[in-house]
Design an enzyme around this catalytic site. Structure first.
Site, PDB file in Angstrom:
ATOM      1  N   PHE A 114       9.966   1.296   1.191  1.00 52.29           N
ATOM      2  CA  PHE A 114      10.403   0.536   2.362  1.00 52.29           C
ATOM      3  C   PHE A 114       9.483   0.818   3.548  1.00 52.29           C
ATOM      4  O   PHE A 114       9.109   1.969   3.790  1.00 52.29           O
ATOM      5  CB  PHE A 114      11.803   0.974   2.807  1.00 52.29           C
ATOM      6  CG  PHE A 114      12.901   0.791   1.807  1.00 52.29           C
ATOM      7  CD1 PHE A 114      13.685  -0.356   1.818  1.00 52.29           C
ATOM      8  CD2 PHE A 114      13.180   1.783   0.869  1.00 52.29           C
ATOM      9  CE1 PHE A 114      14.727  -0.513   0.914  1.00 52.29           C
ATOM     10  CE2 PHE A 114      14.219   1.627  -0.043  1.00 52.29           C
ATOM     11  CZ  PHE A 114      14.994   0.476  -0.021  1.00 52.29           C
ATOM     12  N   ASP A 115       9.161  -0.227   4.301  1.00 56.09           N
ATOM     13  CA  ASP A 115       8.638  -0.045   5.651  1.00 56.09           C
ATOM     14  C   ASP A 115       9.814   0.395   6.529  1.00 56.09           C
ATOM     15  O   ASP A 115      10.983   0.287   6.124  1.00 56.09           O
ATOM     16  CB  ASP A 115       8.041  -1.377   6.140  1.00 56.09           C
ATOM     17  CG  ASP A 115       7.507  -1.302   7.569  1.00 56.09           C
ATOM     18  OD1 ASP A 115       7.017  -0.227   7.971  1.00 56.09           O
ATOM     19  OD2 ASP A 115       7.594  -2.319   8.276  1.00 56.09           O
ATOM     20  N   GLY A 116       9.517   0.889   7.718  1.00 52.24           N
ATOM     21  CA  GLY A 116      10.581   1.361   8.603  1.00 52.24           C
ATOM     22  C   GLY A 116      11.079   0.316   9.573  1.00 52.24           C
ATOM     23  O   GLY A 116      12.119  -0.320   9.367  1.00 52.24           O
TER      24      GLY A 116
END
Length: 263
Positions: A114-116
């Site tokens: 996941f990106d943040g």
């Protein structure tokens, strides 16, 4: 497409450990096709040896209304308009992009990256980057280090993965857990990483690996991780991941979409 063998392996392990518990991955195939196409779809599913029991064939009607009825935790589609509709309906959703290279993926451990900002978290910090620049962003994150970020569209999906992981931990299977999660963010650990980690802790969520790239490209790191799917809100990162062989999924949420559309 998303490698279903890893999902099925997780389900098989859960069934061994919890034979009376039905909390497992449940895959629903949703299509705009008419019901008459069903036989062909069933034959294809059986040909590839996949366990998909539930179909939703809408005959040209949008499937979004059915997602709530199916208690959908994550909706994946190649149709960006339907994904946008699902996001606006409050359902975790992303547009799938296949990789440009064949890469070997694990069949025995589901690996999700996941990106943040604007994926797990809100786009609050990204708004400051776009509108006020990096220096103001670093200052803002340090001032608000102890204030949790608001949740983003895929926070609930990470939470769901965490619930399944804890089932393995409860049986002393932490080291052999068939689910592994990754945070892959352009943030710098020193200047803006603490707020992210403290936010996850405040939610009671764990992430197995956190990689702070300080603006470096994500593609080479993803090659090493080899996730079955990587979620990001910026097409720049999706395209970089694709080129190096990662299946990537675009989350159409937050201020980055405004800048992407006007580009």
């Amino acid at each position: 497409f998303f490698h279903l063998q890893a999902l099925e392996h997780v389900n098989a392990r859960l069934l061994e450990l919890y034979p009376d518990d039905e909390e497992r991955f449940d895959i629903v195939l949703m299509t705009n096709n008419h019901a008459q196409v069903g036989v062909r779809l069933i034959n294809s599913i059986n040909h590839y040896g996949l366990t998909i029991e539930r179909f939703c064939m809408t005959g040209g009607k949008s499937p979004i209304g059915y997602l709530t009825a199916y208690l959908t935790n994550l909706y994946l589609s190649a149709d960006s308009e339907k994904v946008q509709e699902a996001i606006e309906a409050g359902i975790a959703s992303a547009t799938m992009f296949t990789a440009n290279k064949d890469v070997a993926y694990s069949d025995t451990q589901l690996r999700v990256a996941f990106d943040g900002d604007a994926v797990l978290f809100s786009d609050e910090s990204e708004q400051i980057v776009k509108e006020q620049g990096l220096d103001r962003f670093f200052e803002h994150e340090q001032l608000n280090e102890n204030k949790p970020l608001a949740q983003g569209p895929l926070k609930g999906f990470l939470e769901d993965l965490g619930k399944l992981q804890k089932k393995f931990y409860a049986k002393n299977e932490r080291l052999n857990c068939p689910i592994r999660t990754f945070l892959v963010t352009a943030r710098s650990a020193a200047s803006s990483g603490a707020r992210v980690l403290k936010t996850l802790r405040s939610w009671g969520l764990e992430i197995d690996e956190a990689l702070f790239l300080a603006g470096a490209p994500k593609g080479p790191i993803l090659v090493k991780i080899r996730p079955h799917i990587f979620f990001d809100d910026q097409m720049f990162h999706i395209e970089g991941a694709q080129k190096l062989g990662t299946i990537a999924a675009h989350v159409p949420y937050g201020i980055a979409q405004k800048y992407h559309k006007s580009a």
